[in-house]
Design an enzyme around this catalytic site. Structure first.
Site, PDB file in Angstrom:
ATOM      1  N   ARG A  55      -5.443   8.704 -21.645  1.00  9.29           N
ATOM      2  CA  ARG A  55      -5.251   9.769 -20.657  1.00  9.29           C
ATOM      3  C   ARG A  55      -5.414  11.135 -21.321  1.00  9.29           C
ATOM      4  O   ARG A  55      -5.986  12.051 -20.752  1.00  9.29           O
ATOM      5  CB  ARG A  55      -3.879   9.658 -19.972  1.00  9.29           C
ATOM      6  N   ASP A 179     -17.089  28.797  -8.648  1.00  7.08           N
ATOM      7  CA  ASP A 179     -17.563  27.429  -8.431  1.00  7.08           C
ATOM      8  C   ASP A 179     -19.087  27.467  -8.544  1.00  7.08           C
ATOM      9  O   ASP A 179     -19.775  28.009  -7.681  1.00  7.08           O
ATOM     10  CB  ASP A 179     -17.117  26.946  -7.039  1.00  7.08           C
ATOM     11  N   LYS A 204     -22.494  16.538  -8.277  1.00  7.75           N
ATOM     12  CA  LYS A 204     -23.689  17.094  -7.632  1.00  7.75           C
ATOM     13  C   LYS A 204     -24.834  17.248  -8.638  1.00  7.75           C
ATOM     14  O   LYS A 204     -25.268  16.271  -9.183  1.00  7.75           O
ATOM     15  CB  LYS A 204     -23.310  18.410  -6.947  1.00  7.75           C
TER      16      LYS A 204
END
Ligand code: PLP
Length: 393
Positions: A55, A179, A204
């Protein structure tokens, strides 16, 4: 902290293939292995090679982070399980009483996260037209913690002047978050224009093949890195090693893909502009787009997203979306294959009734890297089938 290392002065396309990805020291493997392990052996108590538990860190993730830090020209990058996991991690920098300025044309999921979840914890979310620097100046408060920019925006492809916004918030403690999902670092590097943090949905263009979900935050400030890293480890929104590996594989071809996305999108936008059935085309590469000049200044290309409205309202738009064959009817964007979607019903349903509500006759295209003529022909036949009254030229 991640290092972009010896590739610092290399060209973007060279860094996309080599940065962060040294040959495996134990085997010589040219490609960074998928370290599919949850834990790492220690030589003695507390003596290890920098990895303890999956993690907290993983070598495949570290390689991806080094790569993306290099491409965005940042000091560090952190990888997440999704773009929204990255946004959620940033929200841990907020405290009750803080104010967040969000684009009025923000990604629907970003709006939903902030308005419906973060807003429950005493944080005020305000949607502002961030293309208007005076509107930002007027909305800034002492409690403003983030000015959260998307450019190009989704779905209207509005262009926000990153350096202009950086100038407005320069004397203010607010962090400028950009962003950069729609542009990718190949076309636009917000940190070099004055942004404090860059965020990506690597799902994306960075991943580029519609086969992985992921997110990224990139920055320069070491204290913010440590704060985010603490919260990520504490809250657990980490990506798996295979997802990191797939994202790295996608990124190797980012430059050649973005060039083709851009040339195909320009051809599609020009075609749509000439169609009588089409009311309006939104593409920042078109000289009559209101953000064209700023886009030409801050981006090295206009990316592959094109939106347009149809005469004939929702019915015409829904019929066109159902009639394409090469453009698949699906959410998401940035993959090699072309997609078409109806933002009002699909990606942007969560902003209905807000400032970000979209027109019912709007369609959004993610123009892929197929043959240009096949894409234009597909749209021509879909317009003919769906809007018979219009004579598609
Ligand atoms: C998809 C997207 C996100 C969210 O990313 P996920 O990987 O889907 O969680 C955020 N911003 C933009 C601009 C996006 O397109």
């Amino acid at each position: 902290m991640t290092e972009s290392g010896s590739w610092r002065d290399a060209a973007f396309d060279t860094r996309a293939i080599h940065a962060g990805q040294e040959a495996d020291p134990t085997t010589g493997a040219v490609i960074t292995p998928i370290y599919q392990t949850s834990t790492f052996v220690q030589e003695a108590v507390g003596v290890h090679k920098g990895y303890e538990y999956g993690r907290t860190d993983n070598p495949t993730r570290s390689a991806l982070q080094g790569l993306v830090a290099s491409l965005e020209e940042g000091q560090w990058a952190l990888a997440y399980a999704s773009g929204l996991a990255a946004s959620q991690n940033l929200s841990y920098l907020l405290a009750p009483g803080d104010h967040v300025m969000l684009s009025d044309d923000a990604y629907g999921g970003t709006y939903r996260l902030f308005a419906k979840i973060v807003g429950r914890y005493g944080i005020e979310i305000e949607q502002v037209d961030l293309t208007d620097l005076d509107a930002i100046r007027a909305a800034l408060r002492p409690s403003t913690k983030f000015v959260w920019v998307e450019t190009p925006t989704n779905p209207y492809l509005k262009i926000v002047d990153i350096a202009g916004v950086a100038g407005v918030v320069a004397d203010h403690p607010a962090l400028l978050v950009v962003d950069n999902t729609f542009a990718s670092p190949y076309l636009q590097r917000p940190l070099t224009l004055g942004a404090d943090l860059v965020i990506h949905s690597t799902t994306k263009y960075l991943g580029g093949h519609s086969d992985v979900v992921g997110g990224m935050v990139i920055g320069n400030d070491a204290a913010i890195h440590d704060d985010l890293k603490f919260h990520q480890n504490a809250a657990g929104a980490v990506p798996g090693p295979f997802d990191c590996w797939l994202t790295m594989r996608g990124i190797k071809t980012l430059g050649v893909r973005m060039d083709r996305h851009g040339s195909n999108a320009m051809a599609v936008a020009r075609f749509l502009q000439e169609q009588e059935a089409v009311e309006r085309v939104y593409y920042p590469g078109l000289p009559d787009h209101p953000g064209h000049e700023i886009a030409a200044r801050q981006m090295s290309g206009f990316s592959g997203m094109v939106s347009f409205t149809l005469r004939g309202g929702y019915e015409a738009a829904a019929a066109v979306a159902a009639s394409t064959r090469v453009f698949a009817l699906a959410e998401s964007l940035g993959g090699v294959e072309s997609l078409i979607e109806h933002p009002g019903v699909m990606t942007h349903a969560s902003v209905a009734g807000t400032k970000g509500e979209v027109e019912p006759n709007l369609l959004r295209l993610s123009v892929g890297i197929e043959g240009e003529r096949d894409l234009v022909d597909d749209l021509r036949q879909a317009l003919r089938a769906a809007v018979p009254a219009a004579v598609a030229r």
